[in-house]
Design a protein around this motif. Structure first.
Motif, PDB file in Angstrom:
ATOM      1  N   THR A   2       3.659   1.195  -0.656  1.00 31.75           N
ATOM      2  CA  THR A   2       4.311   2.326  -0.628  1.00 31.75           C
ATOM      3  C   THR A   2       3.881   3.298  -2.205  1.00 31.75           C
ATOM      4  O   THR A   2       3.504   4.475  -2.116  1.00 31.75           O
ATOM      5  CB  THR A   2       5.729   2.777  -0.669  1.00 31.75           C
ATOM      6  N   ARG A   3       3.785   3.005  -2.636  1.00 34.22           N
ATOM      7  CA  ARG A   3       3.665   3.459  -4.236  1.00 34.22           C
ATOM      8  C   ARG A   3       2.504   4.162  -4.450  1.00 34.22           C
ATOM      9  O   ARG A   3       2.148   4.775  -5.157  1.00 34.22           O
ATOM     10  CB  ARG A   3       4.605   2.320  -5.494  1.00 34.22           C
ATOM     11  N   ALA A   4       1.757   2.763  -3.915  1.00 35.97           N
ATOM     12  CA  ALA A   4       0.012   2.786  -4.445  1.00 35.97           C
ATOM     13  C   ALA A   4      -0.017   4.724  -3.017  1.00 35.97           C
ATOM     14  O   ALA A   4      -1.558   5.012  -3.609  1.00 35.97           O
ATOM     15  CB  ALA A   4      -0.923   1.812  -3.393  1.00 35.97           C
ATOM     16  N   ILE A   5       0.261   4.165  -1.520  1.00 35.42           N
ATOM     17  CA  ILE A   5      -0.055   5.549  -1.354  1.00 35.42           C
ATOM     18  C   ILE A   5       0.682   6.811  -1.909  1.00 35.42           C
ATOM     19  O   ILE A   5      -0.327   7.650  -1.406  1.00 35.42           O
ATOM     20  CB  ILE A   5       1.083   5.435   0.074  1.00 35.42           C
ATOM     21  N   ALA A   6       1.216   6.499  -2.778  1.00 34.79           N
ATOM     22  CA  ALA A   6       1.857   8.651  -3.047  1.00 34.79           C
ATOM     23  C   ALA A   6       1.311   8.164  -4.367  1.00 34.79           C
ATOM     24  O   ALA A   6       0.892   9.403  -4.730  1.00 34.79           O
ATOM     25  CB  ALA A   6       3.829   7.068  -3.535  1.00 34.79           C
ATOM     26  N   VAL A   7       0.810   6.909  -4.966  1.00 35.32           N
ATOM     27  CA  VAL A   7       0.192   7.677  -6.454  1.00 35.32           C
ATOM     28  C   VAL A   7      -1.537   7.898  -5.458  1.00 35.32           C
ATOM     29  O   VAL A   7      -2.302   8.983  -6.515  1.00 35.32           O
ATOM     30  CB  VAL A   7      -0.575   5.893  -7.693  1.00 35.32           C
ATOM     31  N   ALA A   8      -2.182   7.420  -5.419  1.00 34.67           N
ATOM     32  CA  ALA A   8      -2.873   7.543  -4.422  1.00 34.67           C
ATOM     33  C   ALA A   8      -3.168   9.821  -4.028  1.00 34.67           C
ATOM     34  O   ALA A   8      -4.296  10.274  -4.230  1.00 34.67           O
ATOM     35  CB  ALA A   8      -3.954   6.972  -2.885  1.00 34.67           C
TER      36      ALA A   8
END
Length: 134
Positions: A2-8
């Motif tokens: 989820t964190r990776a998607i938010a950063v992207a």
């Protein structure tokens, strides 16, 4: 994950925003002055000066600027012909005093004329503001 998607997602948003902002900062080729629109253009030879000699052009511009501020202060008048006359007087000073000068002499003279113009600017500004030419 989820964190990776938010950063992207944030990177995508910031990238898109930066692209829009960058497009808005593209300079125009129209160089119309806000004050005294009939200002005389720089002489053609100054506009076409070799890039390696652009320091000479800067000196003439500073001579012109200092002369302009001096005329305004001395005459207590900031009409357009007083503030923006022809470039002939600045060219004459350059040719008589600096045309054969070395690089560092021109850099030093440029600084001196810039200081002179900045000092006179303090007195010239209120005069020009009163006539709407600042």
């Amino acid at each position: 994950m989820t964190r990776a998607i938010a950063v992207a997602g944030l990177l995508l948003i910031f990238g898109t925003t930066a692209g829009v902002a960058e497009r808005n900062l593209i300079p125009t080729l129209d160089n119309h002055p806000n004050v005294c629109p009939d200002q005389p253009p720089e002489p053609k030879w100054m506009q076409n000066i070799n890039v390696r000699e652009s320091y000479k052009r800067l000196l003439i511009q500073q001579i012109y600027r200092a002369q302009s501020m001096e005329r305004v202060v001395e005459s207590q008048n900031c009409d357009c012909p007083t503030r923006y006359p022809s470039w002939a007087a600045a060219e004459r000073v350059y040719i008589e005093h600096f045309a054969a000068s070395e690089y560092w002499d021109i850099v030093e003279a440029t600084s001196a004329y810039r200081r002179q113009a900045n000092e006179l600017r303090r007195e010239a500004m209120p005069i020009c503001e009163a006539t709407g030419n600042w």
